[in-house]
Design a protein around this motif. Structure first.
Motif, PDB file in Angstrom:
ATOM      1  N   TRP A 125      44.087  78.364  20.336  1.00  0.00           N
ATOM      2  CA  TRP A 125      43.305  79.005  21.393  1.00  0.00           C
ATOM      3  C   TRP A 125      42.477  77.975  22.167  1.00  0.00           C
ATOM      4  O   TRP A 125      42.393  78.019  23.399  1.00  0.00           O
ATOM      5  CB  TRP A 125      42.418  80.086  20.809  1.00  0.00           C
ATOM      6  N   HIS A 128      44.842  76.064  24.418  1.00  0.00           N
ATOM      7  CA  HIS A 128      45.230  76.893  25.559  1.00  0.00           C
ATOM      8  C   HIS A 128      44.131  76.929  26.615  1.00  0.00           C
ATOM      9  O   HIS A 128      44.416  76.790  27.821  1.00  0.00           O
ATOM     10  CB  HIS A 128      45.537  78.320  25.088  1.00  0.00           C
ATOM     11  N   LYS A 129      42.887  77.093  26.190  1.00  0.00           N
ATOM     12  CA  LYS A 129      41.779  77.233  27.143  1.00  0.00           C
ATOM     13  C   LYS A 129      41.571  75.961  27.969  1.00  0.00           C
ATOM     14  O   LYS A 129      41.045  76.033  29.077  1.00  0.00           O
ATOM     15  CB  LYS A 129      40.492  77.579  26.402  1.00  0.00           C
ATOM     16  N   PRO A 132      45.038  76.457  30.723  1.00  0.00           N
ATOM     17  CA  PRO A 132      45.715  77.760  30.667  1.00  0.00           C
ATOM     18  C   PRO A 132      46.937  77.845  31.581  1.00  0.00           C
ATOM     19  O   PRO A 132      47.930  78.472  31.220  1.00  0.00           O
ATOM     20  CB  PRO A 132      44.621  78.754  31.091  1.00  0.00           C
ATOM     21  N   PHE A 136      50.421  78.779  29.920  1.00  0.00           N
ATOM     22  CA  PHE A 136      51.170  79.975  30.309  1.00  0.00           C
ATOM     23  C   PHE A 136      52.526  79.609  30.904  1.00  0.00           C
ATOM     24  O   PHE A 136      53.546  80.257  30.635  1.00  0.00           O
ATOM     25  CB  PHE A 136      50.374  80.799  31.317  1.00  0.00           C
ATOM     26  N   ASP A 261      42.222  86.977  20.489  1.00  0.00           N
ATOM     27  CA  ASP A 261      42.178  86.459  21.857  1.00  0.00           C
ATOM     28  C   ASP A 261      43.578  86.081  22.341  1.00  0.00           C
ATOM     29  O   ASP A 261      43.949  86.342  23.492  1.00  0.00           O
ATOM     30  CB  ASP A 261      41.261  85.243  21.922  1.00  0.00           C
ATOM     31  N   ALA A 265      45.910  87.651  25.390  1.00  0.00           N
ATOM     32  CA  ALA A 265      46.460  86.789  26.448  1.00  0.00           C
ATOM     33  C   ALA A 265      47.950  86.980  26.634  1.00  0.00           C
ATOM     34  O   ALA A 265      48.464  86.810  27.754  1.00  0.00           O
ATOM     35  CB  ALA A 265      46.160  85.323  26.126  1.00  0.00           C
TER      36      ALA A 265
END
Length: 443
Positions: A125, A128-129, A132, A136, A261, A265
């Motif tokens: 996570w 990813h943040k 993003p 994605f 989370d 997403a």
């Protein structure tokens, strides 16, 4: 921030980056080029958290390489993924000992059969943040989410050996706190393996005074051998060593929150993960919290095997402070953990980082592995907990102490909590990774 501080941060960032780049092995990062020449599970999670500041792409690759070796049979994530470019005898126990293959995976010769703390969803996570759009675009979370679910399901279903909702470790190495004094009593019941049947490779790279004793190592090998002979099937073996560890379960709870989370997403239902995180937190408090000592303690599930009774282990480890990373703890427990950390047994703010074990215990050893030295990943976790509960002054002091100790020691594996002297291996990857992350926090 002063110009000097900026310069110091830039130099430290460059030095930490050099460690991680130097330890990159093509698809993952080795903890060190000498003692640990393969990929380790929870190391890679911390490494990914640091790598995201250098290359989110490489941080994603770190986690995906690890999960490419996940066991399809039950979902476990092994604690070592072996690299076929490294000689089989470079590390013991190596792939020939574990006898676990990874068919069809280029570059992998096999894995170990045990696990390490489940900090991976949190790492995924955080990675990813950082990017993003890239995450994605490449489907990073969508690919990793079902694997993380399977990993947590393995711990929740196969490792609830006590039947009360907590995951059990079945080997000291699974805790990550390899030879903590917490394991002395449970290990005393284990007959060590014949020392003529194996060769310790760790002593070729590290001072014997820093490492586990030969007696403990023989017991580690015996537990691994017994598990291997049961085909690593938790239903076929009555584990001689079975312990509920607070750090392991706290990280599982935090990772369930992160998994919620991630689920949101990728368009999945986050509610089951939030529910499991709450259940884990409640079980931790009910089973492992000791209000008399203001800390969480380990529980030995085999304390009295004759009548099946378990018992809290009468040792105080910093593992019992790590539940501070869990959101939503009761206020009285938060206050107690902060009080215990700053008290004489752990000396937060008066010693270097956070000692791994009770400073006042006769078993405390400032040099020997997890029997007292301060570790950078543990300080990183506790720093996260301090910030979460508003202890900003303590968090700042711990962060600055970590950055100073990392740079001064050449990114040592760990440090003496009294003197700050670096111990173990230098240019250690998770030390560099946590340094990079906390430099970002400073900036």
């Amino acid at each position: 921030m002063t110009d000097t501080a900026v310069t110091d941060s830039e130099r430290l960032r460059a030095a930490a980056s050099s460690v991680l780049l130097g330890n990159w092995a093509g698809g993952s990062t080795v903890p060190s080029r000498t003692l640990y020449p393969h990929q380790w599970s929870w190391d890679s999670a911390f490494i990914a958290i640091g790598l995201r500041h250098l290359s989110p792409r490489r941080a994603r690759r770190e986690l995906e390489t690890l999960f490419s070796a996940q066991w399809l049979s039950d979902g476990r994530v092994p604690h070592i993924v072996f690299n076929d470019s490294v000689p089989a005898d470079a590390y013991f126990p190596g792939p020939d000992f574990w006898q676990v293959g990874v068919p069809g995976e280029a570059g992998l010769t096999g894995t170990s059969g045990i696990v390490q703390p489940p900090v991976h969803a949190l790492a995924a996570w955080e990675v990813h943040k950082t990017d993003p759009e890239g995450s994605f675009g490449l489907g990073f979370l969508r690919r990793l989410y079902p694997r993380l679910v399977q990993w947590h399901d393995y711990l929740r279903v196969h490792r609830d050996l006590g039947g009360h909702g907590l995951a059990s470790i079945v080997h000291p190495w699974e805790s990550g706190w390899d030879n903590s004094p917490c394991w002395d009593a449970p290990l005393a019941r284990v007959n060590p393996a014949d020392p003529t049947t194996y060769v310790r490779r760790d002593l070729a790279h590290s001072d014997a005074a820093d490492r586990p004793t030969d007696l403990d190592y023989g017991r580690y090998v015996r537990l691994c051998t017994d598990y291997r002979e049961a085909d690593y099937d938790d239903t076929r073996i009555e584990h001689a060593f079975a312990v509920e560890d607070p750090c392991f379960n706290a990280l599982l709870a935090v990772s369930e929150h992160a998994l919620a989370d991630i689920a949101e997403a990728v368009g999945a239902d986050p509610a089951p993960h939030r529910e499991r995180a709450g259940q884990l937190t409640s079980a931790l408090i009910d089973r492992l919290y000791d209000p008399a000592s203001g800390i969480f303690r380990c529980r030995d599930l085999r304390a009295n095997s004759a009548n099946g009774e378990d018992a809290l282990i009468d040792e105080l480890s910093a593992s019992g402070l790590i539940p501070l990373v869990i959101p939503g703890l009761p206020d009285d427990i938060v206050r107690a953990l902060l009080h215990t950390a700053s008290g004489d047994r752990f000396g937060l703010g008066r010693v270097h980082l956070l000692p791994s074990y009770d400073l006042l215990s006769p078993a405390f050893d400032p040099a020997r592995y997890w029997r007292g030295p301060s570790w950078f990943n543990i300080a990183w976790l506790f720093h996260r907990g301090l910030r979460q509960y508003g202890a900003e002054a303590d968090a700042k002091q711990l962060r600055e102490g970590l950055l100073d100790a990392a740079g001064r020691s050449g990114f040592a594996e760990y440090v003496d909590p009294h003197t700050g002297e670096g111990r173990g291996i230098r240019s250690f990857s998770w030390t560099a990774a946590t340094t990079l992350d906390l430099i970002g926090d400073r900036d």
